[in-house]
Design a protein around this motif. Structure first.
Motif, short mmCIF file in Angstrom:
data_model
loop_
_atom_site.label_atom_id
_atom_site.label_comp_id
_atom_site.label_asym_id
_atom_site.label_seq_id
_atom_site.Cartn_x
_atom_site.Cartn_y
_atom_site.Cartn_z
N SER A 241 41.34 34.16 39.03
CA SER A 241 41.10 33.69 37.66
C SER A 241 39.62 33.46 37.40
O SER A 241 38.85 33.11 38.29
N CYS B 98 34.07 29.95 37.81
CA CYS B 98 33.64 29.37 36.53
C CYS B 98 32.16 29.02 36.61
O CYS B 98 31.52 29.23 37.64
N GLY C 38 41.43 36.41 32.97
CA GLY C 38 40.08 35.99 32.63
C GLY C 38 39.50 36.87 31.56
O GLY C 38 40.22 37.65 30.92
#
Length: 400
Positions: free
Chosen positions: A271, A301, A365
């Protein structure tokens, strides 16, 4: 369709390859002029960015290229059907779209749009519409058969709001009528409809269910876009301004991106950013069902502040021998946990971790993130049928 009509449709493939987006831009402008109420259904941020026009152009081209056997497109049509069901699309709306699409073909092609060509495309569209209506009717019926299932929009109350990161809030939703709610497969999404004051009309967005199924509530987790005046931030910013007790409209869970709840295959979850949400649902379901399939999760992230659900996943990682996580931050602070890796996910460097016999690979994503991870898995020898991905927004990614 007869063979001559199919040849006529096929003859337009070169034009669609070079001018397909011009056609779809003309189509949407024409349709919204005559039916402004449809702005309540279509994602106007994707209209502003051109993504929707590009996606439709690709879909029309694919249909023309496979007009001899449109059934080969069924795996492409099913996600569209699921999206339409989540929007409560009805057969009469296909008539509206068909009328303006055929009229746009006439107007864009000009003299090249002979009566025979228009008749061929009219027949082609009608056959495609019937395929889609059939897919969607089956989905509507399937949902209505479920305990707590419903069709169309249902009023839900925001029971609780939880800040998951500097930009993500979770919304716990309970039905206003206090009735039961339909279950779902981990990875599926809800559609949420809100009135957007800045636009003067409603907008619908799909948000992944971010937890394992709980019969008491649904949970969605929404990233607030930075610019509230940008088209893509219209709905998320309004939703982030909501308070507990506020009401929103919700359609029943839908979507083809999901993990099975009874299988025993290993899972590799990959992700980026807010793509964490459907994969967290898969992870929680895996634990709650006591399957405890071997699971490897790689998440990327910007930094710790932007890392939603960090504490929850840390706890799962500590208590679960079957789970291994790899977390990547683009920027790592000096006091960061040593387990955090700086930079972006490089599957080639982690091949010993991710190459697992019989595993299913789930990617979620941004578009570029999906492309990179998908191609990396292919290079590592993972079969296409074992790689599944969820693209937020119009379907633009197609891997052959």
């Amino acid at each position: 369709m007869n063979s001559n009509q199919k040849k006529l449709v096929t003859s337009t493939v070169p034009v669609l390859k070079t001018n397909g987006t011009d056609l779809t831009k003309h189509f949407y402008a024409r349709m919204f002029k005559h039916h402004p109420e449809l702005k309540n259904i279509f994602n106007m941020s994707h209209q502003a960015s051109g993504k929707q026009q590009h996606a439709l152009a690709g879909a029309v081209l694919a249909y023309a290229e496979h007009i001899e056997n449109p059934e080969v497109l069924i795996n492409v049509l099913k996600p569209i059907g699921n999206k339409h069901v989540s929007l409560n699309i009805s057969p009469d709306q296909y008539d509206i779209v068909g009328h303006h699409l055929i009229s746009s073909i006439k107007e864009v092609l000009g003299e090249a749009a002979t009566d025979e060509l228009i008749e061929a495309w009219t027949q082609a569209y009608n056959e495609l519409a019937q395929i889609m209506i059939s897919i969607e009717d089956d989905l509507y019926r399937s949902t209505l058969k479920k305990e707590g299932g419903w069709k169309g929009w249902r009023t839900f109350v925001i029971e609780e709001i939880v800040e998951e990161s500097s930009e993500v809030k979770s919304f716990y939703l309970k039905p206003k009528d206090q009735g039961s709610i339909a279950d779902y497969l981990p990875g599926q999404y809800l559609s949420v409809k809100l009135f957007i004051p800045g636009l003067g009309h409603e907008q619908v967005r799909q948000y992944s269910l971010s937890s394992a199924f709980n019969p008491k509530y649904y949970r969605i987790s929404v990233k607030k876009e930075v610019n509230p005046n940008a088209p893509e931030g219209a709905v998320s910013n309004v939703l982030h301004q909501k308070n507990t007790g506020d009401e929103i409209w919700v359609s029943a869970p839908s979507g083809v991106f999901h993990a099975g709840v009874d299988g025993n295959q290993p899972l590799v979850l990959i992700s980026g950013g807010i793509g964490v949400t459907p994969l967290l649902s898969m992870l929680e379901t895996n634990k709650n069902k006591l399957q405890e399939n071997t699971t490897v999760w790689l998440h990327s992230c910007r930094n710790e502040k932007a890392h939603a659900f960090k504490d929850q996943i840390d706890l799962l990682n500590q208590d679960s021998e079957w789970l291994t996580t790899h977390i990547f931050y683009e920027t790592v602070s000096k006091n960061e946990n040593n387990a955090i890796k700086e930079g972006r996910i490089d599957l080639a460097e982690l091949k010993d971790e991710v190459l697992i016999d019989d595993a299913k690979y789930y990617i979620c994503g941004p578009e570029v993130f999906i492309k990179v991870q998908y191609n990396s898995l292919i290079k590592l020898g993972i079969a296409q049928e074992n790689i599944l991905f969820e693209e937020f927004g119009p379907q633009l990614l197609h891997f052959n």
